[in-house]
Design an enzyme around this catalytic site. Sequence first.
Site, PDB file in Angstrom:
ATOM      1  N   ARG A 191       8.956  10.806   7.592  1.00 26.19           N
ATOM      2  CA  ARG A 191      10.168   9.979   7.603  1.00 26.19           C
ATOM      3  C   ARG A 191      10.928  10.137   6.279  1.00 26.19           C
ATOM      4  NH1 ARG A 191       7.551   4.384   9.782  1.00 26.19           N
ATOM      5  NH2 ARG A 191       5.780   5.199   8.636  1.00 26.19           N
TER       6      ARG A 191
ATOM      7  N   LEU B 243       0.830  -1.221   0.000  1.00 31.01           N
ATOM      8  CA  LEU B 243       0.000   0.000   0.000  1.00 31.01           C
ATOM      9  C   LEU B 243       0.855   1.259   0.000  1.00 31.01           C
ATOM     10  CD1 LEU B 243       0.128   1.374   3.043  1.00 31.01           C
ATOM     11  CD2 LEU B 243      -1.428  -0.464   3.605  1.00 31.01           C
TER      12      LEU B 243
ATOM     13  N   ASN C 262      10.165  -2.328  -4.619  1.00 27.30           N
ATOM     14  CA  ASN C 262      10.522  -0.970  -4.192  1.00 27.30           C
ATOM     15  C   ASN C 262      11.784  -0.469  -4.886  1.00 27.30           C
ATOM     16  OD1 ASN C 262       8.309  -0.605  -2.659  1.00 27.30           O
ATOM     17  ND2 ASN C 262       9.338  -0.582  -0.671  1.00 27.30           N
TER      18      ASN C 262
ATOM     19  N   GLY D 256      11.169  15.087  -9.844  1.00 34.20           N
ATOM     20  CA  GLY D 256      10.981  15.880  -8.629  1.00 34.20           C
ATOM     21  C   GLY D 256      12.273  16.028  -7.852  1.00 34.20           C
TER      22      GLY D 256
ATOM     23  N   CYS E 119       9.716   4.227   3.108  1.00 38.98           N
ATOM     24  CA  CYS E 119      10.041   2.923   2.510  1.00 38.98           C
ATOM     25  C   CYS E 119      11.225   2.947   1.540  1.00 38.98           C
ATOM     26  CB  CYS E 119       8.813   2.360   1.805  1.00 38.98           C
ATOM     27  SG  CYS E 119       7.523   1.879   2.978  1.00 38.98           S
TER      28      CYS E 119
ATOM     29  N   LYS F  63       9.076  -8.003  -2.432  1.00 39.10           N
ATOM     30  CA  LYS F  63       8.822  -6.676  -1.870  1.00 39.10           C
ATOM     31  C   LYS F  63      10.018  -5.730  -2.100  1.00 39.10           C
ATOM     32  CE  LYS F  63       7.297  -3.244   0.432  1.00 39.10           C
ATOM     33  NZ  LYS F  63       6.215  -2.378  -0.033  1.00 39.10           N
TER      34      LYS F  63
HETATM   35  N1  LIG Z   1       4.289   2.935   5.651  1.00 39.20           N
HETATM   36  C1  LIG Z   1       4.141   2.387   4.452  1.00 39.20           C
HETATM   37  O1  LIG Z   1       3.687   3.019   3.504  1.00 39.20           O
HETATM   38  C2  LIG Z   1       4.512   0.937   4.232  1.00 39.20           C
HETATM   39  C3  LIG Z   1       4.086   0.299   3.059  1.00 39.20           C
HETATM   40  C4  LIG Z   1       4.421  -1.043   2.872  1.00 39.20           C
HETATM   41  C5  LIG Z   1       5.177  -1.719   3.827  1.00 39.20           C
HETATM   42  N2  LIG Z   1       5.594  -1.049   4.950  1.00 39.20           N
HETATM   43  C6  LIG Z   1       6.357  -1.805   5.946  1.00 39.20           C
HETATM   44  O2  LIG Z   1       5.475  -2.145   7.023  1.00 39.20           O
HETATM   45  C7  LIG Z   1       6.180  -2.131   8.264  1.00 39.20           C
HETATM   46  C8  LIG Z   1       5.500  -1.188   9.236  1.00 39.20           C
HETATM   47  O3  LIG Z   1       5.598   0.128   8.720  1.00 39.20           O
HETATM   48  P1  LIG Z   1       4.742   1.334   9.316  1.00 39.20           P
HETATM   49  O4  LIG Z   1       4.963   2.494   8.422  1.00 39.20           O
HETATM   50  O5  LIG Z   1       3.346   0.881   9.577  1.00 39.20           O
HETATM   51  O6  LIG Z   1       5.507   1.548  10.722  1.00 39.20           O
HETATM   52  P2  LIG Z   1       5.030   2.421  11.978  1.00 39.20           P
HETATM   53  O7  LIG Z   1       6.258   2.860  12.643  1.00 39.20           O
HETATM   54  O8  LIG Z   1       3.998   3.412  11.557  1.00 39.20           O
HETATM   55  O9  LIG Z   1       4.279   1.349  12.902  1.00 39.20           O
HETATM   56  C9  LIG Z   1       4.905   0.307  13.595  1.00 39.20           C
HETATM   57  C10 LIG Z   1       4.179   0.129  14.932  1.00 39.20           C
HETATM   58  O10 LIG Z   1       4.627  -1.074  15.548  1.00 39.20           O
HETATM   59  C11 LIG Z   1       4.612  -0.880  16.953  1.00 39.20           C
HETATM   60  N3  LIG Z   1       5.414  -1.947  17.586  1.00 39.20           N
HETATM   61  C12 LIG Z   1       6.749  -2.146  17.540  1.00 39.20           C
HETATM   62  N4  LIG Z   1       7.089  -3.264  18.204  1.00 39.20           N
HETATM   63  C13 LIG Z   1       5.936  -3.785  18.680  1.00 39.20           C
HETATM   64  C14 LIG Z   1       5.614  -4.960  19.438  1.00 39.20           C
HETATM   65  N5  LIG Z   1       6.546  -5.827  19.835  1.00 39.20           N
HETATM   66  N6  LIG Z   1       4.327  -5.185  19.761  1.00 39.20           N
HETATM   67  C15 LIG Z   1       3.369  -4.321  19.368  1.00 39.20           C
HETATM   68  N7  LIG Z   1       3.610  -3.209  18.633  1.00 39.20           N
HETATM   69  C16 LIG Z   1       4.875  -2.957  18.297  1.00 39.20           C
HETATM   70  C17 LIG Z   1       5.146   0.526  17.122  1.00 39.20           C
HETATM   71  O11 LIG Z   1       4.811   1.073  18.362  1.00 39.20           O
HETATM   72  C18 LIG Z   1       4.459   1.238  15.946  1.00 39.20           C
HETATM   73  O12 LIG Z   1       3.225   1.819  16.345  1.00 39.20           O
HETATM   74  C19 LIG Z   1       7.620  -1.750   7.927  1.00 39.20           C
HETATM   75  O13 LIG Z   1       8.373  -2.913   7.746  1.00 39.20           O
HETATM   76  C20 LIG Z   1       7.482  -1.021   6.594  1.00 39.20           C
HETATM   77  O14 LIG Z   1       8.640  -1.104   5.811  1.00 39.20           O
HETATM   78  C21 LIG Z   1       5.266   0.241   5.179  1.00 39.20           C
END
Ligand SMILES: NC(=O)c1ccc[n+]([C@@H]2O[C@H](COP(=O)([O-])OP(=O)(O)OC[C@H]3O[C@@H](n4cnc5c(N)ncnc54)[C@H](O)[C@@H]3O)[C@@H](O)[C@H]2O)c1
Length: 434
Positions: free
Chosen positions: A331, A153, A211, A256, A263, A207
Amino acid sequence: MRIAMIGTGYVGLVSGACFADFGHDVTCVDKDEGKIAALHRGEIPIYEPGLDELVATNVKARRLSFTTDLSTPVADADAVFIAVGTPSRRGDGHADLSYVYAAAREIAQSLSGFTVVVTKSTVPVGTGDEVERIIREANPGADVVVASNPEFLREGAAIRDFKFPDRVVVGTSDERGRKVLGDIYRPLSLNQAPMMFTERRTAEMIKYAANAFLATKITFINEIADLSEKVGANVQEVARGIGLDNRIGTKFLHAGPGFGGSCFPKDTKALIKIAQDYDVNLRIVESVLAVNENRKRAMARKVSQALGGSLRGKTIAVLGLTFKPDTDDMRDAPSIPLVTGLLDMGAKVRAFDPVGMEQAKQELPSITYCEDAYACVQGADALVVVTEWVQFRGLDLDRLKSLMAQPVVVDLRNIYRPEDMRAAGFVYESIGRP
Ligand SMILES: NC(=O)c1ccc[n+]([C@@H]2O[C@H](COP(=O)([O-])OP(=O)(O)OC[C@H]3O[C@@H](n4cnc5c(N)ncnc54)[C@H](O)[C@@H]3O)[C@@H](O)[C@H]2O)c1
Protein backbone atom coordinates in the site's frame (compact mmCIF):
# COMPACT_ATOMS: atom_id res chain seq x y z
CA MET A 1 -10.79 -11.85 29.37
CA ARG A 2 -12.91 -12.64 26.33
CA ILE A 3 -12.07 -10.54 23.31
CA ALA A 4 -13.69 -10.15 19.88
CA MET A 5 -11.41 -8.59 17.26
CA ILE A 6 -13.37 -7.14 14.34
CA GLY A 7 -11.11 -7.00 11.28
CA THR A 8 -8.37 -9.59 10.85
CA GLY A 9 -5.81 -7.67 8.80
CA TYR A 10 -2.27 -6.59 9.69
CA VAL A 11 -3.41 -5.02 12.98
CA GLY A 12 -6.33 -7.28 13.90
CA LEU A 13 -4.51 -10.57 13.34
CA VAL A 14 -1.33 -9.50 15.12
CA SER A 15 -3.24 -7.92 18.04
CA GLY A 16 -5.61 -10.89 18.29
CA ALA A 17 -2.77 -13.43 18.27
CA CYS A 18 -0.77 -11.43 20.84
CA PHE A 19 -3.80 -11.02 23.16
CA ALA A 20 -4.36 -14.79 22.91
CA ASP A 21 -0.70 -15.30 23.74
CA PHE A 22 -1.22 -13.18 26.88
CA GLY A 23 -3.78 -15.84 27.91
CA HIS A 24 -7.01 -14.16 26.80
CA ASP A 25 -9.73 -15.92 24.86
CA VAL A 26 -9.80 -14.26 21.41
CA THR A 27 -12.04 -14.60 18.37
CA CYS A 28 -10.89 -12.77 15.25
CA VAL A 29 -13.72 -11.84 12.90
CA ASP A 30 -13.44 -10.81 9.26
CA LYS A 31 -15.95 -10.30 6.46
CA ASP A 32 -13.45 -11.68 3.98
CA GLU A 33 -14.43 -15.34 3.72
CA GLY A 34 -11.24 -16.24 1.85
CA LYS A 35 -9.11 -14.84 4.67
CA ILE A 36 -11.01 -16.75 7.37
CA ALA A 37 -10.98 -19.97 5.32
CA ALA A 38 -7.20 -19.62 4.91
CA LEU A 39 -6.78 -19.13 8.67
CA HIS A 40 -8.92 -22.23 9.31
CA ARG A 41 -6.53 -24.18 7.05
CA GLY A 42 -3.62 -22.88 9.12
CA GLU A 43 -2.45 -20.42 6.44
CA ILE A 44 -1.53 -16.83 7.32
CA PRO A 45 -2.96 -14.37 4.79
CA ILE A 46 -0.21 -11.77 5.33
CA TYR A 47 3.56 -11.91 5.68
CA GLU A 48 4.69 -10.89 9.14
CA PRO A 49 7.75 -12.57 10.70
CA GLY A 50 6.84 -14.98 13.53
CA LEU A 51 3.09 -14.63 13.05
CA ASP A 52 2.55 -18.15 11.67
CA GLU A 53 4.04 -19.73 14.78
CA LEU A 54 2.22 -17.41 17.18
CA VAL A 55 -1.13 -18.10 15.50
CA ALA A 56 -0.55 -21.86 15.37
CA THR A 57 0.42 -22.07 19.06
CA ASN A 58 -2.61 -20.13 20.22
CA VAL A 59 -5.06 -21.92 17.93
CA LYS A 60 -3.73 -25.22 19.28
CA ALA A 61 -4.17 -23.95 22.85
CA ARG A 62 -7.79 -23.07 21.92
CA ARG A 63 -7.31 -19.45 22.88
CA LEU A 64 -7.57 -18.12 19.31
CA SER A 65 -10.29 -18.80 16.75
CA PHE A 66 -11.62 -17.26 13.54
CA THR A 67 -15.06 -16.61 12.12
CA THR A 68 -16.96 -14.48 9.62
CA ASP A 69 -19.93 -14.05 11.99
CA LEU A 70 -19.46 -11.58 14.80
CA SER A 71 -22.69 -12.28 16.71
CA THR A 72 -21.54 -14.94 19.19
CA PRO A 73 -18.03 -13.55 19.82
CA VAL A 74 -19.46 -10.07 20.42
CA ALA A 75 -22.22 -11.36 22.72
CA ASP A 76 -19.63 -13.28 24.77
CA ALA A 77 -16.96 -10.56 24.84
CA ASP A 78 -15.73 -8.36 27.68
CA ALA A 79 -14.13 -6.17 25.01
CA VAL A 80 -14.77 -5.81 21.28
CA PHE A 81 -11.91 -4.24 19.31
CA ILE A 82 -12.59 -2.54 15.98
CA ALA A 83 -9.50 -3.02 13.79
CA VAL A 84 -10.97 -2.51 10.31
CA GLY A 85 -9.31 -0.39 7.62
CA THR A 86 -9.56 3.41 7.49
CA PRO A 87 -8.11 4.15 4.03
CA SER A 88 -8.02 7.57 2.40
CA ARG A 89 -11.44 8.43 1.03
CA ARG A 90 -11.32 8.73 -2.74
CA GLY A 91 -11.35 12.30 -3.91
CA ASP A 92 -10.76 14.28 -0.73
CA GLY A 93 -8.21 12.45 1.45
CA HIS A 94 -10.41 12.30 4.55
CA ALA A 95 -10.21 9.00 6.46
CA ASP A 96 -12.93 6.71 5.08
CA LEU A 97 -14.85 5.71 8.20
CA SER A 98 -17.51 3.63 6.46
CA TYR A 99 -15.95 0.33 7.62
CA VAL A 100 -15.71 1.54 11.21
CA TYR A 101 -19.32 2.72 11.30
CA ALA A 102 -20.59 -0.43 9.59
CA ALA A 103 -18.75 -2.52 12.19
CA ALA A 104 -20.24 -0.39 15.00
CA ARG A 105 -23.77 -0.98 13.65
CA GLU A 106 -23.21 -4.73 13.47
CA ILE A 107 -21.62 -4.89 16.91
CA ALA A 108 -24.55 -2.98 18.43
CA GLN A 109 -27.00 -5.72 17.43
CA SER A 110 -25.11 -8.44 19.29
CA LEU A 111 -23.97 -6.77 22.52
CA SER A 112 -24.95 -8.59 25.67
CA GLY A 113 -23.94 -7.69 29.23
CA PHE A 114 -21.34 -5.02 30.04
CA THR A 115 -18.97 -4.61 27.06
CA VAL A 116 -16.17 -2.21 26.20
CA VAL A 117 -16.08 -1.39 22.49
CA VAL A 118 -12.57 -0.25 21.61
CA THR A 119 -11.49 1.54 18.45
CA LYS A 120 -8.03 0.30 17.50
CA SER A 121 -8.25 1.53 13.92
CA THR A 122 -6.64 4.94 13.32
CA VAL A 123 -9.58 7.35 13.32
CA PRO A 124 -10.11 11.12 13.34
CA VAL A 125 -10.83 12.89 16.59
CA GLY A 126 -14.50 12.52 17.42
CA THR A 127 -14.97 9.12 15.75
CA GLY A 128 -15.42 7.48 19.17
CA ASP A 129 -18.34 9.87 19.82
CA GLU A 130 -19.98 8.79 16.57
CA VAL A 131 -19.34 5.08 17.24
CA GLU A 132 -21.01 5.52 20.64
CA ARG A 133 -23.94 7.39 19.08
CA ILE A 134 -24.44 4.64 16.47
CA ILE A 135 -24.39 1.90 19.10
CA ARG A 136 -26.76 3.71 21.49
CA GLU A 137 -29.17 4.48 18.66
CA ALA A 138 -29.19 0.89 17.37
CA ASN A 139 -29.32 -0.69 20.83
CA PRO A 140 -30.54 1.79 23.45
CA GLY A 141 -30.44 -0.77 26.26
CA ALA A 142 -26.80 -1.77 25.72
CA ASP A 143 -24.46 -1.53 28.73
CA VAL A 144 -21.48 -0.27 26.78
CA VAL A 145 -18.42 1.95 27.09
CA VAL A 146 -16.70 3.13 23.91
CA ALA A 147 -12.93 3.61 24.29
CA SER A 148 -10.02 4.44 22.03
CA ASN A 149 -6.84 2.34 22.00
CA PRO A 150 -4.74 3.40 19.01
CA GLU A 151 -2.20 0.92 17.69
CA PHE A 152 1.44 1.86 17.11
CA LEU A 153 2.90 -1.43 15.82
CA ARG A 154 5.17 -1.39 12.78
CA GLU A 155 4.73 -4.00 10.07
CA GLY A 156 7.78 -6.26 9.91
CA ALA A 157 8.33 -5.94 13.68
CA ALA A 158 4.69 -6.09 14.69
CA ILE A 159 4.79 -8.87 17.29
CA ARG A 160 7.72 -7.38 19.13
CA ASP A 161 6.14 -3.93 18.98
CA PHE A 162 2.88 -5.30 20.36
CA LYS A 163 4.53 -7.21 23.20
CA PHE A 164 7.14 -4.60 24.05
CA PRO A 165 5.43 -1.31 23.20
CA ASP A 166 6.94 2.06 24.07
CA ARG A 167 3.51 2.79 25.57
CA VAL A 168 -0.11 1.73 25.48
CA VAL A 169 -2.61 4.58 25.12
CA VAL A 170 -6.14 4.07 26.43
CA GLY A 171 -8.72 6.78 25.88
CA THR A 172 -11.77 6.63 28.13
CA SER A 173 -12.81 8.46 31.24
CA ASP A 174 -15.06 5.58 32.33
CA GLU A 175 -13.69 3.64 35.32
CA ARG A 176 -15.18 0.31 34.22
CA GLY A 177 -13.70 0.79 30.75
CA ARG A 178 -10.28 1.60 32.22
CA LYS A 179 -10.43 -1.50 34.42
CA VAL A 180 -11.25 -3.87 31.51
CA LEU A 181 -8.49 -2.42 29.30
CA GLY A 182 -6.07 -2.36 32.25
CA ASP A 183 -6.78 -6.09 32.79
CA ILE A 184 -6.37 -6.90 29.10
CA TYR A 185 -2.95 -5.23 28.95
CA ARG A 186 -1.82 -6.29 32.46
CA PRO A 187 0.52 -9.02 31.09
CA LEU A 188 2.54 -6.18 29.54
CA SER A 189 3.38 -4.77 32.98
CA LEU A 190 6.03 -7.51 33.16
CA ASN A 191 7.67 -5.81 30.17
CA GLN A 192 7.31 -2.49 31.99
CA ALA A 193 5.26 -0.95 29.22
CA PRO A 194 3.87 2.38 30.39
CA MET A 195 0.09 2.56 30.19
CA MET A 196 -1.30 5.98 29.61
CA PHE A 197 -4.96 6.61 30.44
CA THR A 198 -6.46 9.70 28.89
CA GLU A 199 -9.67 11.06 27.38
CA ARG A 200 -11.01 9.45 24.21
CA ARG A 201 -10.45 12.45 21.94
CA THR A 202 -6.91 12.90 23.23
CA ALA A 203 -6.10 9.26 22.50
CA GLU A 204 -7.41 9.66 18.94
CA MET A 205 -5.26 12.77 18.52
CA ILE A 206 -2.13 11.08 19.89
CA LYS A 207 -2.11 8.53 17.08
CA TYR A 208 -2.27 11.11 14.28
CA ALA A 209 0.20 13.41 16.01
CA ALA A 210 2.66 10.52 16.41
CA ASN A 211 2.48 9.51 12.75
CA ALA A 212 2.69 13.11 11.55
CA PHE A 213 5.75 13.70 13.72
CA LEU A 214 7.52 10.57 12.44
CA ALA A 215 6.67 11.49 8.83
CA THR A 216 8.11 14.95 9.53
CA LYS A 217 11.33 13.47 10.89
CA ILE A 218 11.80 11.33 7.77
CA THR A 219 11.02 14.23 5.47
CA PHE A 220 13.38 16.52 7.36
CA ILE A 221 16.33 14.17 6.92
CA ASN A 222 15.40 13.63 3.25
CA GLU A 223 15.70 17.36 2.63
CA ILE A 224 18.98 17.49 4.57
CA ALA A 225 20.12 14.60 2.32
CA ASP A 226 19.43 16.66 -0.80
CA LEU A 227 21.46 19.54 0.58
CA SER A 228 24.23 17.19 1.76
CA GLU A 229 24.55 15.83 -1.77
CA LYS A 230 25.02 19.34 -3.15
CA VAL A 231 27.47 20.59 -0.51
CA GLY A 232 29.53 17.41 -0.26
CA ALA A 233 28.41 16.23 3.20
CA ASN A 234 27.42 12.68 4.20
CA VAL A 235 23.80 12.52 5.41
CA GLN A 236 24.29 9.24 7.25
CA GLU A 237 26.93 10.85 9.43
CA VAL A 238 24.82 13.99 9.79
CA ALA A 239 21.91 11.81 10.97
CA ARG A 240 24.14 10.06 13.48
CA GLY A 241 25.65 13.33 14.59
CA ILE A 242 22.27 14.88 15.33
CA GLY A 243 20.57 11.68 16.46
CA LEU A 244 23.02 11.10 19.30
CA ASP A 245 21.51 14.20 20.86
CA ASN A 246 18.86 12.69 23.17
CA ARG A 247 16.48 15.49 22.35
CA ILE A 248 16.49 14.32 18.71
CA GLY A 249 17.08 10.54 18.84
CA THR A 250 18.57 8.32 16.13
CA LYS A 251 15.37 6.68 14.86
CA PHE A 252 13.49 7.71 11.72
CA LEU A 253 16.50 9.61 10.42
CA HIS A 254 17.31 7.36 7.46
CA ALA A 255 17.24 9.29 4.23
CA GLY A 256 15.53 7.47 1.38
CA PRO A 257 13.06 7.66 -1.49
CA GLY A 258 10.25 9.20 0.62
CA PHE A 259 7.85 7.60 3.06
CA GLY A 260 5.08 5.30 1.91
CA GLY A 261 3.13 2.41 3.39
CA SER A 262 -0.33 1.86 4.72
CA CYS A 263 -0.20 4.54 7.43
CA PHE A 264 1.94 7.67 7.00
CA PRO A 265 0.57 8.92 3.67
CA LYS A 266 -3.09 8.38 4.55
CA ASP A 267 -2.75 9.52 8.16
CA THR A 268 -0.94 12.77 7.34
CA LYS A 269 -3.58 13.48 4.68
CA ALA A 270 -6.40 12.75 7.13
CA LEU A 271 -4.83 14.96 9.83
CA ILE A 272 -4.64 17.87 7.38
CA LYS A 273 -8.32 17.34 6.54
CA ILE A 274 -9.32 17.24 10.21
CA ALA A 275 -7.45 20.52 10.77
CA GLN A 276 -9.14 22.13 7.76
CA ASP A 277 -12.54 21.14 9.16
CA TYR A 278 -11.65 23.03 12.34
CA ASP A 279 -10.15 26.00 10.50
CA VAL A 280 -6.66 25.27 11.79
CA ASN A 281 -3.56 25.51 9.61
CA LEU A 282 -1.15 22.59 9.90
CA ARG A 283 1.47 24.08 7.63
CA ILE A 284 4.28 21.79 8.76
CA VAL A 285 2.30 18.63 8.03
CA GLU A 286 1.03 20.05 4.73
CA SER A 287 4.64 20.75 3.68
CA VAL A 288 5.73 17.28 4.75
CA LEU A 289 3.10 15.68 2.56
CA ALA A 290 3.87 17.92 -0.44
CA VAL A 291 7.66 17.48 -0.12
CA ASN A 292 7.23 13.73 0.15
CA GLU A 293 5.00 13.47 -2.92
CA ASN A 294 7.54 15.45 -4.98
CA ARG A 295 10.36 13.34 -3.69
CA LYS A 296 8.74 10.05 -4.68
CA ARG A 297 8.29 11.35 -8.22
CA ALA A 298 11.86 12.72 -8.30
CA MET A 299 13.39 9.28 -7.74
CA ALA A 300 12.78 8.18 -11.35
CA ARG A 301 14.60 11.34 -12.51
CA LYS A 302 17.51 10.44 -10.24
CA VAL A 303 17.78 7.08 -12.04
CA SER A 304 17.58 8.81 -15.40
CA GLN A 305 20.37 11.23 -14.43
CA ALA A 306 22.58 8.30 -13.39
CA LEU A 307 22.20 7.01 -16.96
CA GLY A 308 23.02 10.31 -18.61
CA GLY A 309 19.51 11.82 -18.75
CA SER A 310 17.54 9.39 -20.90
CA LEU A 311 15.86 6.09 -20.10
CA ARG A 312 14.38 5.39 -23.51
CA GLY A 313 15.11 1.76 -24.42
CA LYS A 314 17.04 1.17 -21.18
CA THR A 315 16.41 -1.77 -18.88
CA ILE A 316 16.21 -1.00 -15.16
CA ALA A 317 16.43 -3.66 -12.45
CA VAL A 318 14.49 -2.80 -9.31
CA LEU A 319 15.30 -4.63 -6.07
CA GLY A 320 12.58 -4.47 -3.42
CA LEU A 321 8.98 -3.41 -4.03
CA THR A 322 7.22 -3.48 -0.66
CA PHE A 323 7.10 -0.22 1.27
CA LYS A 324 9.60 -1.61 3.79
CA PRO A 325 11.42 -4.91 4.39
CA ASP A 326 9.81 -7.86 6.21
CA THR A 327 6.30 -7.19 4.99
CA ASP A 328 4.31 -8.03 1.87
CA ASP A 329 2.41 -4.74 2.14
CA MET A 330 2.43 -2.73 -1.10
CA ARG A 331 0.00 0.00 0.00
CA ASP A 332 1.40 3.37 -1.10
CA ALA A 333 4.88 1.86 -1.57
CA PRO A 334 7.47 4.32 -3.00
CA SER A 335 8.26 1.65 -5.61
CA ILE A 336 4.93 2.38 -7.32
CA PRO A 337 5.58 6.02 -8.38
CA LEU A 338 9.21 5.14 -9.07
CA VAL A 339 8.45 2.24 -11.41
CA THR A 340 5.61 4.17 -13.04
CA GLY A 341 8.02 7.07 -13.63
CA LEU A 342 10.63 4.75 -15.13
CA LEU A 343 8.04 3.25 -17.50
CA ASP A 344 6.79 6.73 -18.44
CA MET A 345 10.34 7.68 -19.38
CA GLY A 346 10.54 4.74 -21.79
CA ALA A 347 12.43 2.20 -19.67
CA LYS A 348 11.75 -1.52 -19.36
CA VAL A 349 11.59 -2.63 -15.74
CA ARG A 350 12.60 -5.95 -14.23
CA ALA A 351 11.92 -6.41 -10.53
CA PHE A 352 12.45 -8.76 -7.63
CA ASP A 353 11.03 -8.69 -4.11
CA PRO A 354 11.46 -11.53 -1.59
CA VAL A 355 7.77 -11.66 -0.55
CA GLY A 356 5.80 -8.86 -2.16
CA MET A 357 5.65 -9.85 -5.84
CA GLU A 358 2.13 -11.28 -5.84
CA GLN A 359 0.78 -8.07 -4.27
CA ALA A 360 2.98 -5.95 -6.54
CA LYS A 361 1.54 -7.54 -9.68
CA GLN A 362 -1.81 -5.91 -8.92
CA GLU A 363 -0.21 -2.44 -8.73
CA LEU A 364 2.47 -2.87 -11.38
CA PRO A 365 1.20 -5.39 -13.94
CA SER A 366 3.40 -4.43 -16.90
CA ILE A 367 6.89 -5.19 -15.62
CA THR A 368 8.94 -8.38 -15.62
CA TYR A 369 9.07 -10.23 -12.30
CA CYS A 370 12.23 -12.22 -11.65
CA GLU A 371 12.99 -15.13 -9.36
CA ASP A 372 15.94 -13.59 -7.54
CA ALA A 373 18.24 -10.58 -7.46
CA TYR A 374 20.72 -12.02 -9.96
CA ALA A 375 18.02 -12.92 -12.48
CA CYS A 376 16.66 -9.41 -12.02
CA VAL A 377 19.88 -7.60 -13.02
CA GLN A 378 20.39 -9.71 -16.15
CA GLY A 379 21.08 -7.30 -19.01
CA ALA A 380 20.13 -4.24 -16.92
CA ASP A 381 21.56 -0.78 -17.60
CA ALA A 382 21.08 0.16 -13.96
CA LEU A 383 20.16 -1.49 -10.69
CA VAL A 384 17.96 0.48 -8.29
CA VAL A 385 17.70 -0.56 -4.64
CA VAL A 386 14.25 0.51 -3.45
CA THR A 387 13.56 -1.61 -0.34
CA GLU A 388 16.38 -2.54 2.02
CA TRP A 389 15.74 -6.26 2.49
CA VAL A 390 18.67 -7.71 4.46
CA GLN A 391 19.40 -10.25 1.71
CA PHE A 392 20.32 -7.41 -0.70
CA ARG A 393 23.12 -6.19 1.56
CA GLY A 394 25.41 -9.15 0.91
CA LEU A 395 24.95 -9.65 -2.84
CA ASP A 396 28.02 -10.82 -4.80
CA LEU A 397 29.07 -7.55 -6.44
CA ASP A 398 31.32 -9.16 -9.06
CA ARG A 399 28.51 -11.46 -10.12
CA LEU A 400 26.06 -8.56 -10.31
CA LYS A 401 28.45 -6.58 -12.47
CA SER A 402 29.11 -9.47 -14.82
CA LEU A 403 25.36 -9.90 -15.43
CA MET A 404 24.57 -6.25 -16.07
CA ALA A 405 24.80 -4.39 -19.38
CA GLN A 406 26.21 -1.34 -17.56
CA PRO A 407 27.62 -1.25 -14.03
CA VAL A 408 25.34 1.47 -12.65
CA VAL A 409 23.76 1.23 -9.18
CA VAL A 410 21.31 3.72 -7.72
CA ASP A 411 20.96 2.89 -4.04
CA LEU A 412 17.92 4.69 -2.64
CA ARG A 413 18.45 3.16 0.84
CA ASN A 414 22.20 3.64 1.26
CA ILE A 415 22.75 -0.06 1.93
CA TYR A 416 26.19 -0.16 0.28
CA ARG A 417 29.35 1.80 1.02
CA PRO A 418 30.40 4.14 -1.79
CA GLU A 419 34.05 3.07 -1.51
CA ASP A 420 33.16 -0.65 -1.84
CA MET A 421 30.99 0.04 -4.87
CA ARG A 422 33.64 2.11 -6.58
CA ALA A 423 36.28 -0.51 -5.80
CA ALA A 424 33.99 -3.09 -7.44
CA GLY A 425 33.86 -0.93 -10.56
CA PHE A 426 30.34 0.47 -10.28
CA VAL A 427 29.09 3.92 -11.08
CA TYR A 428 27.32 4.40 -7.76
CA GLU A 429 24.65 6.91 -6.73
CA SER A 430 23.11 6.97 -3.29
CA ILE A 431 21.10 9.38 -1.16
CA GLY A 432 22.79 12.37 0.44
CA ARG A 433 26.36 11.12 0.20
CA PRO A 434 29.19 12.60 -1.81
N1 LIG B 1 -0.92 -1.74 9.17
C1 LIG B 1 -0.28 -1.08 10.13
O1 LIG B 1 0.93 -1.13 10.25
C2 LIG B 1 -1.07 -0.26 11.13
C3 LIG B 1 -0.43 0.19 12.29
C4 LIG B 1 -1.16 0.93 13.22
C5 LIG B 1 -2.50 1.23 12.97
N2 LIG B 1 -3.08 0.79 11.81
C6 LIG B 1 -4.50 1.10 11.60
O2 LIG B 1 -5.26 -0.08 11.90
C7 LIG B 1 -6.40 -0.16 11.04
C8 LIG B 1 -6.39 -1.48 10.30
O3 LIG B 1 -5.26 -1.50 9.45
P1 LIG B 1 -4.77 -2.84 8.74
O4 LIG B 1 -3.48 -2.52 8.08
O5 LIG B 1 -4.83 -3.97 9.70
O6 LIG B 1 -5.93 -3.02 7.63
P2 LIG B 1 -6.24 -4.30 6.73
O7 LIG B 1 -6.84 -3.78 5.50
O8 LIG B 1 -5.05 -5.19 6.67
O9 LIG B 1 -7.35 -5.09 7.57
C9 LIG B 1 -8.66 -4.65 7.78
C10 LIG B 1 -9.57 -5.88 7.77
O10 LIG B 1 -10.87 -5.51 8.21
C11 LIG B 1 -11.82 -6.31 7.53
N3 LIG B 1 -13.16 -5.69 7.68
C12 LIG B 1 -13.62 -4.54 7.16
N4 LIG B 1 -14.88 -4.29 7.58
C13 LIG B 1 -15.21 -5.33 8.39
C14 LIG B 1 -16.38 -5.65 9.16
N5 LIG B 1 -17.45 -4.86 9.19
N6 LIG B 1 -16.38 -6.79 9.87
C15 LIG B 1 -15.30 -7.60 9.86
N7 LIG B 1 -14.17 -7.34 9.17
C16 LIG B 1 -14.13 -6.21 8.46
C17 LIG B 1 -11.29 -6.36 6.11
O11 LIG B 1 -11.81 -7.43 5.39
C18 LIG B 1 -9.78 -6.50 6.38
O12 LIG B 1 -9.39 -7.86 6.42
C19 LIG B 1 -6.34 1.07 10.14
O13 LIG B 1 -7.10 2.10 10.71
C20 LIG B 1 -4.86 1.45 10.17
O14 LIG B 1 -4.65 2.81 9.94
C21 LIG B 1 -2.41 0.05 10.90
